[in-house]
Design a protein around this motif. Structure first.
Motif, PDB file in Angstrom:
ATOM      1  N   HIS A 292       0.848  -1.185   0.000  1.00  0.00           N
ATOM      2  CA  HIS A 292       0.000   0.000   0.000  1.00  0.00           C
ATOM      3  C   HIS A 292       0.892   1.246   0.000  1.00  0.00           C
ATOM      4  N   ASN A 293       0.613   2.163  -0.919  1.00  0.00           N
ATOM      5  CA  ASN A 293       1.477   3.329  -1.092  1.00  0.00           C
ATOM      6  C   ASN A 293       0.912   4.609  -0.496  1.00  0.00           C
ATOM      7  N   ASN A 294      -0.142   4.479   0.305  1.00  0.00           N
ATOM      8  CA  ASN A 294      -0.750   5.678   0.871  1.00  0.00           C
ATOM      9  C   ASN A 294      -1.174   5.410   2.316  1.00  0.00           C
ATOM     10  N   VAL A 295      -0.180   5.237   3.168  1.00  0.00           N
ATOM     11  CA  VAL A 295      -0.447   4.966   4.581  1.00  0.00           C
ATOM     12  C   VAL A 295       0.338   5.951   5.441  1.00  0.00           C
ATOM     13  N   LYS A 296      -0.345   6.534   6.431  1.00  0.00           N
ATOM     14  CA  LYS A 296       0.278   7.506   7.330  1.00  0.00           C
ATOM     15  C   LYS A 296       0.025   7.096   8.775  1.00  0.00           C
ATOM     16  N   ASN A 297       1.025   7.252   9.611  1.00  0.00           N
ATOM     17  CA  ASN A 297       0.844   7.025  11.044  1.00  0.00           C
ATOM     18  C   ASN A 297       0.368   8.323  11.692  1.00  0.00           C
ATOM     19  N   TYR A 298      -0.668   8.224  12.528  1.00  0.00           N
ATOM     20  CA  TYR A 298      -1.106   9.414  13.268  1.00  0.00           C
ATOM     21  C   TYR A 298      -0.240   9.533  14.508  1.00  0.00           C
ATOM     22  N   ASP A 299       0.767  10.353  14.425  1.00  0.00           N
ATOM     23  CA  ASP A 299       1.749  10.518  15.490  1.00  0.00           C
ATOM     24  C   ASP A 299       1.096  10.960  16.789  1.00  0.00           C
ATOM     25  N   GLY A 300       0.206  11.933  16.723  1.00  0.00           N
ATOM     26  CA  GLY A 300      -0.435  12.437  17.934  1.00  0.00           C
ATOM     27  C   GLY A 300      -1.336  11.426  18.606  1.00  0.00           C
ATOM     28  N   SER A 301      -2.048  10.640  17.798  1.00  0.00           N
ATOM     29  CA  SER A 301      -2.935   9.584  18.268  1.00  0.00           C
ATOM     30  C   SER A 301      -3.820  10.045  19.433  1.00  0.00           C
ATOM     31  N   TRP A 302      -4.207   9.107  20.303  1.00  0.00           N
ATOM     32  CA  TRP A 302      -5.190   9.447  21.340  1.00  0.00           C
ATOM     33  C   TRP A 302      -4.649  10.455  22.354  1.00  0.00           C
ATOM     34  N   ALA A 303      -3.336  10.455  22.579  1.00  0.00           N
ATOM     35  CA  ALA A 303      -2.755  11.402  23.538  1.00  0.00           C
ATOM     36  C   ALA A 303      -3.024  12.838  23.112  1.00  0.00           C
ATOM     37  N   GLU A 304      -2.960  13.098  21.828  1.00  0.00           N
ATOM     38  CA  GLU A 304      -3.257  14.436  21.313  1.00  0.00           C
ATOM     39  C   GLU A 304      -4.759  14.654  21.174  1.00  0.00           C
ATOM     40  N   TRP A 305      -5.435  13.677  20.572  1.00  0.00           N
ATOM     41  CA  TRP A 305      -6.856  13.817  20.257  1.00  0.00           C
ATOM     42  C   TRP A 305      -7.696  14.061  21.513  1.00  0.00           C
ATOM     43  N   SER A 306      -7.418  13.310  22.557  1.00  0.00           N
ATOM     44  CA  SER A 306      -8.234  13.395  23.771  1.00  0.00           C
ATOM     45  C   SER A 306      -8.045  14.717  24.508  1.00  0.00           C
ATOM     46  N   ARG A 307      -6.965  15.429  24.217  1.00  0.00           N
ATOM     47  CA  ARG A 307      -6.667  16.685  24.907  1.00  0.00           C
ATOM     48  C   ARG A 307      -7.224  17.910  24.191  1.00  0.00           C
ATOM     49  N   ASP A 308      -7.804  17.719  23.039  1.00  0.00           N
ATOM     50  CA  ASP A 308      -8.395  18.834  22.302  1.00  0.00           C
ATOM     51  C   ASP A 308      -9.911  18.666  22.296  1.00  0.00           C
ATOM     52  N   ASN A 309     -10.587  19.462  23.097  1.00  0.00           N
ATOM     53  CA  ASN A 309     -12.035  19.323  23.239  1.00  0.00           C
ATOM     54  C   ASN A 309     -12.815  19.685  21.978  1.00  0.00           C
ATOM     55  N   ASP A 310     -12.146  20.294  21.005  1.00  0.00           N
ATOM     56  CA  ASP A 310     -12.803  20.600  19.746  1.00  0.00           C
ATOM     57  C   ASP A 310     -12.860  19.377  18.821  1.00  0.00           C
ATOM     58  N   LEU A 311     -12.140  18.326  19.187  1.00  0.00           N
ATOM     59  CA  LEU A 311     -12.120  17.120  18.362  1.00  0.00           C
ATOM     60  C   LEU A 311     -13.148  16.127  18.884  1.00  0.00           C
ATOM     61  N   PRO A 312     -13.944  15.537  17.990  1.00  0.00           N
ATOM     62  CA  PRO A 312     -15.036  14.652  18.419  1.00  0.00           C
ATOM     63  C   PRO A 312     -14.538  13.281  18.865  1.00  0.00           C
ATOM     64  N   ILE A 313     -15.273  12.672  19.769  1.00  0.00           N
ATOM     65  CA  ILE A 313     -14.990  11.298  20.181  1.00  0.00           C
ATOM     66  C   ILE A 313     -16.294  10.504  20.137  1.00  0.00           C
TER      67      ILE A 313
END
Length: 325
Positions: A292-313
């Motif tokens: 697969h030639n179009n794969v990216k790792n989400y570096d921030g992952s849950w540690a980043e996502w959970s700390r931004d209240n503007d991001l949905p869960i």
């Protein structure tokens, strides 16, 4: 507020404006993405399509001049390691306090060079038999712009068993390398594009590689919010290994499984994530290996996502088992 990306871009902009931070060998920071005045060196080197190599190939690469990096703990390294291998922190030396790749290009370059990394030298990484740290180191080096990194996914004990190599106990002190960081954004997912994927405005397949308890929000890792990213599918990262042998499952078997789960589409962006972008790098590497030639790792992952209240869960509920008579 997407604080991680703001911080990353702000620091990069300051470095670009200063043009003063010297990193050795005559190189200075001239732009946000690179630490060299050479346009050629400021382009990430093409990625190899091999990804995983066998224990025997690892020793052959080493004997031909490749740099070997050990991603295990220092205690294990000192007890025995592949002769010539340099000890690393499994990618942690490139991370900030939240576990994300630091946005300081000068520091990244200096750290890489202190490990003995060179622009035109193969790198072999190994760790424990089932090791997400090795995956993190592999992905980090690809993100930093190196294209000739090879992953021995079987791990240290298997390398010894299959090759008969005698371990060394004396630490290898590397000569300082000449590596130039040229960030490869094509393997790094930002919170913005993950948010677009979560909202369905960007075609992408999000894969949550955490434990089931984390996916359901029952396991608290010390984050301000629990749950999962909307529109993601769950696939535990250790599922790529054979339960009996602990080795990576066959290529055709894994691809068939991902396709049956709707997780493998040729032209669709794949974004695995976990807690801090460590376990997800194993899935990243496997997708690279599958072609697969179009794969990216989400570096921030849950540690980043959970700390931004503007991001949905989203809160997932475990499926109720059918009642038995």
């Amino acid at each position: 507020m997407l604080f991680r990306n703001f911080r990353r871009n702000a620091i990069g902009a300051l470095l670009s404006l200063s043009l003063l931070a010297t990193v050795g060998c005559g190189d200075t920071v001239t732009e946000q993405r690179c630490t060299s005045e050479s346009q050629e060196l400021c382009e990430a080197r093409p990625l190899n399509s091999t990804v995983f190599i066998t224990p025997q190939q690892a020793l052959e690469y080493r004997d031909a001049g490749a740099l070997v990096l050990d991603a295990r703990s220092l205690e294990k390294y000192e007890a025995g390691h592949i002769p010539g291998a340099v000890h690393t922190l499994g990618g942690k030396e490139f991370q900030d306090e939240l576990g994300l790749v630091i946005p300081d290009l000068v520091a990244l370059t200096e750290t890489a060079r202190n490990l003995g990394i060179n622009n035109d030298q193969k790198i072999v990484v190994y760790g424990d038999n089932i090791s997400s740290n090795t995956g993190r180191l592999f992905w980090t080096l690809e993100y930093l712009g190196h294209g000739d990194v090879y992953f021995v996914i079987e791990g240290y004990e298997t390398i010894l068993a299959e090759t008969g190599e005698e371990p060394a106990t004396e630490a290898t002190v590397p000569e300082k390398g000449d590596f130039v960081v040229a960030l490869r954004d094509s393997v790094w997912a930002s919170a913005e594009e993950v948010k677009e994927a979560a909202e369905g405005t960007k075609p992408a397949i999000l894969i949550d590689t955490r434990r089931e308890g984390e996916w359901y929000g029952d396991e608290d890792r010390g984050d301000p919010r629990q749950g999962a990213i909307p529109n993601a599918s769950w696939y535990y990262w250790e599922n790529v290994y054979d339960e009996t042998t602990g080795k990576l499952r066959p290529k055709d078997e894994l691809r068939a499984e991902f396709e049956s789960l709707g997780l493998f589409e040729e032209d669709t962006l794949i974004i695995p994530y976990c807690q801090t972008g460590v376990r997800s790098t194993i899935v990243y590497a496997v997708f690279r290996w599958l072609g697969h030639n179009n794969v990216k790792n989400y570096d921030g992952s849950w540690a980043e996502w959970s700390r931004d209240n503007d991001l949905p869960i989203v809160d997932h509920e475990p499926e109720a088992s059918e009642p038995t008579e």
